[in-house]
Design a protein around this motif. Structure first.
Motif, PDB file in Angstrom:
ATOM      1  N   ALA A  79      -9.168   3.961 -17.458  1.00 15.89           N
ATOM      2  CA  ALA A  79      -8.144   4.376 -16.496  1.00 15.89           C
ATOM      3  C   ALA A  79      -6.822   4.644 -17.207  1.00 15.89           C
ATOM      4  CB  ALA A  79      -7.967   3.310 -15.422  1.00 15.89           C
TER       5      ALA A  79
ATOM      6  N   ALA B  53      -4.602  -1.793  -8.406  1.00 16.91           N
ATOM      7  CA  ALA B  53      -5.315  -3.067  -8.369  1.00 16.91           C
ATOM      8  C   ALA B  53      -6.695  -2.939  -9.020  1.00 16.91           C
ATOM      9  CB  ALA B  53      -5.447  -3.548  -6.929  1.00 16.91           C
ATOM     10  N   ARG B  54      -7.367  -1.823  -8.794  1.00 20.27           N
ATOM     11  CA  ARG B  54      -8.705  -1.630  -9.366  1.00 20.27           C
ATOM     12  C   ARG B  54      -8.677  -1.651 -10.887  1.00 20.27           C
ATOM     13  NH1 ARG B  54     -12.017   1.755 -11.767  1.00 20.27           N
ATOM     14  NH2 ARG B  54     -10.429   3.369 -12.045  1.00 20.27           N
ATOM     15  N   ILE B  55      -7.632  -1.076 -11.480  1.00 20.84           N
ATOM     16  CA  ILE B  55      -7.594  -0.971 -12.943  1.00 20.84           C
ATOM     17  C   ILE B  55      -6.917  -2.167 -13.607  1.00 20.84           C
ATOM     18  CG2 ILE B  55      -7.589   1.541 -12.742  1.00 20.84           C
ATOM     19  CD1 ILE B  55      -4.668   1.553 -13.587  1.00 20.84           C
ATOM     20  N   GLY B  56      -6.451  -3.131 -12.816  1.00 29.27           N
ATOM     21  CA  GLY B  56      -5.880  -4.342 -13.376  1.00 29.27           C
ATOM     22  C   GLY B  56      -4.384  -4.338 -13.577  1.00 29.27           C
TER      23      GLY B  56
ATOM     24  N   ALA C 129      -3.997   0.753  -4.388  1.00 34.30           N
ATOM     25  CA  ALA C 129      -5.395   0.342  -4.468  1.00 34.30           C
ATOM     26  C   ALA C 129      -5.966   0.638  -5.850  1.00 34.30           C
ATOM     27  CB  ALA C 129      -6.212   1.057  -3.388  1.00 34.30           C
ATOM     28  N   GLU C 130      -5.639   1.800  -6.402  1.00 34.73           N
ATOM     29  CA  GLU C 130      -6.093   2.148  -7.743  1.00 34.73           C
ATOM     30  C   GLU C 130      -5.425   1.248  -8.785  1.00 34.73           C
ATOM     31  OE1 GLU C 130      -8.046   4.724 -10.739  1.00 34.73           O
ATOM     32  OE2 GLU C 130      -8.462   3.707  -8.845  1.00 34.73           O
TER      33      GLU C 130
ATOM     34  N   THR D 239       0.821  -1.214   0.000  1.00 34.22           N
ATOM     35  CA  THR D 239       0.000   0.000   0.000  1.00 34.22           C
ATOM     36  C   THR D 239       0.854   1.262   0.000  1.00 34.22           C
ATOM     37  OG1 THR D 239      -0.176  -0.220   2.408  1.00 34.22           O
ATOM     38  CG2 THR D 239      -2.002  -1.062   1.094  1.00 34.22           C
TER      39      THR D 239
ATOM     40  N   THR E 191      -2.566  -7.396  -9.374  1.00 37.69           N
ATOM     41  CA  THR E 191      -3.529  -8.421  -9.011  1.00 37.69           C
ATOM     42  C   THR E 191      -4.143  -8.118  -7.656  1.00 37.69           C
ATOM     43  OG1 THR E 191      -2.132 -10.011 -10.176  1.00 37.69           O
ATOM     44  CG2 THR E 191      -3.842 -10.904  -8.745  1.00 37.69           C
ATOM     45  N   ALA E 192      -3.314  -7.637  -6.726  1.00 30.83           N
ATOM     46  CA  ALA E 192      -3.767  -7.343  -5.369  1.00 30.83           C
ATOM     47  C   ALA E 192      -2.809  -6.370  -4.712  1.00 30.83           C
ATOM     48  CB  ALA E 192      -3.856  -8.636  -4.550  1.00 30.83           C
TER      49      ALA E 192
ATOM     50  N   ASP F  54      -7.624  -1.608 -17.472  1.00 30.46           N
ATOM     51  CA  ASP F  54      -8.850  -0.895 -17.800  1.00 30.46           C
ATOM     52  C   ASP F  54      -8.575   0.252 -18.775  1.00 30.46           C
ATOM     53  OD1 ASP F  54     -10.603   1.719 -16.790  1.00 30.46           O
ATOM     54  OD2 ASP F  54     -11.763  -0.124 -17.009  1.00 30.46           O
TER      55      ASP F  54
END
Length: 245
Positions: free
Chosen positions: A145, A162-165, A159-160, A115, A168-169, A142
């Motif tokens: 994005a 991960a959200r847009i691919g 975090a962003e 993070t 992975t995490a 994405d």
């Protein structure tokens, strides 16, 4: 010279560590060549089930080394090698990632980030484009994005990512995030892993086969342009380029 990529192996997982702190693990010609050699060795080693790609210091990779940039063909070959390697490649990120370094992440099969890490496609700010790294990036992240972050050069967090691919995490403890991933890879049959990866990467490799030559030429053209010379000079001199308003 000390190695720019450290190699270790434990329980069938080879760990390749980018270790060029003097330039924040930037993709120099030497680092690209050394990483390609380390990947080839891991891919040919029957005792290796998977590869972890990680880094020393607070930066995973600062992108292309502006003082000693790799040949665009060599960078394309490295990214394709990551995608086509017959072993899963897992990125472990605890630091910041910029520009070409994001191409490495996109070329990996699985990527986890702490993070505290941050990400930015900074190419447009120095007068070039994320051309070569778009090969593994466009099929996996994405598009809305990417339009925002590639066009603006804005920084975004894990975090962003991960959200847009792109990741992975993400998590506070990246090793805790990766523990079940590595456990699963260790329990998987080697040929099954290779064939499953082949299925998952087919579209990405098709993009390389179709577009790599044109994007390599575009990269070379842009890096030789007056705007790129001004942008890179401004970056090295820690000032705004002449077009900034």
């Amino acid at each position: 010279m000390s190695p720019l990529v450290a190699r270790t192996r434990a329980r069938a997982v080879a760990t390749l560590t980018l270790d060029s702190p003097g330039n924040r693990n930037a993709l120099s010609a030497a680092l690209v060549a050394e990483l390609a050699g380390a990947l080839a060795a891991a891919g040919a080693d029957d005792g290796v089930r998977a590869v972890v790609l990680t880094h020393t210091g607070t930066v995973f990779s600062a992108g292309a080394d502006l003082r000693d940039p790799p040949d665009p063909d060599a960078l394309v070959a490295l990214l394709r090698q990551l995608v086509a390697l017959p072993k899963p490649v897992v990125a472990r990120v605890t630091g910041h990632v910029r520009a070409g370094g994001l191409g490495l992440l996109a070329a990996c099969d699985i990527a986890a980030g702490a993070t505290t890490s941050s990400y930015a496609f900074t190419e447009v700010r120095i007068g070039v484009a994320p051309a070569v790294i778009s090969l593994p990036l466009l099929p996996r992240a994405d598009p809305r994005a990417l339009a925002r972050y590639c066009l603006t050069g804005e920084r975004f967090d894990a975090a962003e990512a991960a959200r847009i691919g792109l990741l992975t995490a993400a998590g506070e403890d990246v090793d805790a995030v990766l523990a079940p991933v590595l456990a699963g890879l260790r329990r998987a049959a080697p040929r099954a892993l290779a064939e499953t990866k082949r299925l998952l990467t087919a579209k990405v490799l098709s993009a390389f086969d179709r577009d790599a030559a044109a994007l390599t030429a575009l990269t070379a053209e842009l890096f030789a342009s007056p705007q790129a010379r001004e942008g890179m000079t401004a970056f090295l001199e820690r000032r705004d380029p002449e077009w900034a308003v």
